[in-house]
Design a protein around this motif. Structure first.
Motif, mmCIF file in Angstrom:
data_model
loop_
_atom_site.group_PDB
_atom_site.id
_atom_site.type_symbol
_atom_site.label_atom_id
_atom_site.label_comp_id
_atom_site.label_asym_id
_atom_site.label_seq_id
_atom_site.Cartn_x
_atom_site.Cartn_y
_atom_site.Cartn_z
ATOM 1 N N ARG A 183 17.920 96.772 37.050
ATOM 2 C CA ARG A 183 18.576 95.459 36.952
ATOM 3 C C ARG A 183 19.773 95.535 36.009
ATOM 4 O O ARG A 183 20.819 94.941 36.268
ATOM 5 C CB ARG A 183 17.581 94.407 36.472
ATOM 6 N N LYS A 184 19.596 96.268 34.922
ATOM 7 C CA LYS A 184 20.701 96.431 33.972
ATOM 8 C C LYS A 184 21.874 97.137 34.640
ATOM 9 O O LYS A 184 23.024 96.704 34.510
ATOM 10 C CB LYS A 184 20.217 97.235 32.762
ATOM 11 N N THR A 185 21.575 98.224 35.354
ATOM 12 C CA THR A 185 22.644 98.973 36.032
ATOM 13 C C THR A 185 23.348 98.103 37.061
ATOM 14 O O THR A 185 24.576 98.130 37.176
ATOM 15 C CB THR A 185 22.051 100.230 36.715
ATOM 16 N N GLN A 186 22.568 97.318 37.829
ATOM 17 C CA GLN A 186 23.163 96.453 38.837
ATOM 18 C C GLN A 186 24.076 95.418 38.205
ATOM 19 O O GLN A 186 25.186 95.153 38.700
ATOM 20 C CB GLN A 186 22.065 95.760 39.647
ATOM 21 N N LEU A 187 23.639 94.833 37.094
ATOM 22 C CA LEU A 187 24.449 93.830 36.414
ATOM 23 C C LEU A 187 25.739 94.439 35.881
ATOM 24 O O LEU A 187 26.830 93.857 36.029
ATOM 25 C CB LEU A 187 23.659 93.196 35.268
ATOM 26 N N ILE A 188 25.640 95.618 35.282
ATOM 27 C CA ILE A 188 26.847 96.277 34.764
ATOM 28 C C ILE A 188 27.784 96.650 35.911
ATOM 29 O O ILE A 188 29.011 96.523 35.795
ATOM 30 C CB ILE A 188 26.473 97.518 33.927
ATOM 31 N N ASN A 189 27.216 97.077 37.041
ATOM 32 C CA ASN A 189 28.063 97.382 38.202
ATOM 33 C C ASN A 189 28.774 96.132 38.697
ATOM 34 O O ASN A 189 29.948 96.191 39.114
ATOM 35 C CB ASN A 189 27.222 97.984 39.316
#
Length: 300
Positions: A189-195
């Motif tokens: 979820r963190k990676t998706q948000l940063i992307n």
């Protein structure tokens, strides 16, 4: 809770044959290692004792949970890692390792050693990785309670104790598995948000939108956003944004006839002077000199 430890290998031959549940518990314990004392202590059986400078290799799996205190852990292919309260680590069969509590703090440890075909199946799941044997469990009341039940089961024995110990060990591994999955999902979820935020940066390169505004637009705090962004990209949001603007400016200098002032404006810089200063700092030459050098190459 009183400390307790038992190593069952020596007792195996005296126990009547039991149904094969796929997991056999070989040792289990809870021990409070005091500060200022060498580790392991002298009560460790010969098969499990190790010297720090030599380390150790086991033939079984072990799950070790550090409930209090701190120390260090090291295994083959893994440098020394600091162990904090709430850390869980796995020891894998045939893998060299060593660990010890800090002399100033000591630590409180729970452990269970096990083997079996179902143990092999569980430990081959994706979230159990010999290259990443540590997991921050934190304080988990259910996990501790099951560990206490497991210790009591081995401590008091009785009919069906081997099967119950196997079931409780499977429950422990299930909780660890669930914790690892939640951690992975959180990271995803963190990676998706940063992307998503990186996409917003790309879409707004011609503006002067600030990292603080980007965080607010995605309903996260700037402090969290900055830390997570740097963790995933290796750069701060501001530097990432600036580097993209400079890359775009380089393309515009080589591919268009726009003035340097217009290029600065289209990339969200407040003035040509500020753009030129930042460009020279990044590219080690002024925008005009960059254009002079790159244009002959582009026309070849």
């Amino acid at each position: 809770m009183e400390t307790f430890r038992k190593y069952i290998k020596a007792d195996v031959q005296s126990v009547e044959p039991q149904p094969d549940w796929g997991i056999k518990v070989l040792d289990v314990g809870h021990y409070i290692h005091p500060a200022g004392k060498s580790y392991p202590d002298a009560q460790h059986p010969e098969d499990y004792f190790f010297e720090w400078n030599k380390g150790r290799v086991l033939k079984e799996y072990q799950l070790v949970y550090i409930a209090a205190g701190k120390g260090i852990f090291e295994a083959k292919g893994i440098g020394q890692v600091e162990v904090q309260p709430g850390t869980l680590f796995f020891l894998y069969p045939g893998t060299w390792h060593r660990f010890k509590p800090d002399l100033d703090s000591g630590w409180t440890e729970y452990w269970v050693g096990f083997e079996g075909h179902y143990a092999n199946h569980l430990m081959n799941q994706a979230c159990f990785n010999p290259e990443k044997p540590l997991l921050q469990m934190g304080f988990n009341a259910e996990f501790i309670n099951i560990f206490i039940q497991l210790i009591d089961t081995i401590k008091f024995g009785g009919l069906g104790s081997n099967q119950l110990a196997a079931c409780l060990t499977i429950q422990l591994l299930g909780l660890v598995y669930a914790s690892a999955l939640l951690k992975n999902q959180s990271n995803n979820r963190k990676t998706q948000l940063i992307n998503n935020i990186k996409y917003s940066i790309h879409e707004n390169l011609n503006s002067d939108i600030s990292p603080e505004e980007l965080a607010a637009n995605h309903n996260v705090s700037y402090a969290w956003f900055r830390k997570a962004f740097k963790e995933i990209t290796g750069q701060s949001p501001g530097q990432y944004q600036l580097n993209l603007k400079i890359q775009k400016a380089c393309r515009m200098l080589s591919e268009t006839d726009l003035s340097i002032s217009e290029i600065a404006y289209q990339n969200g810089f407040v003035s040509e002077y500020y753009f030129s200063r930042i460009f020279k700092n990044k590219m080690f030459k002024s925008p005009s000199n960059y254009r002079k050098e790159i244009l002959p190459k582009a026309t070849r």
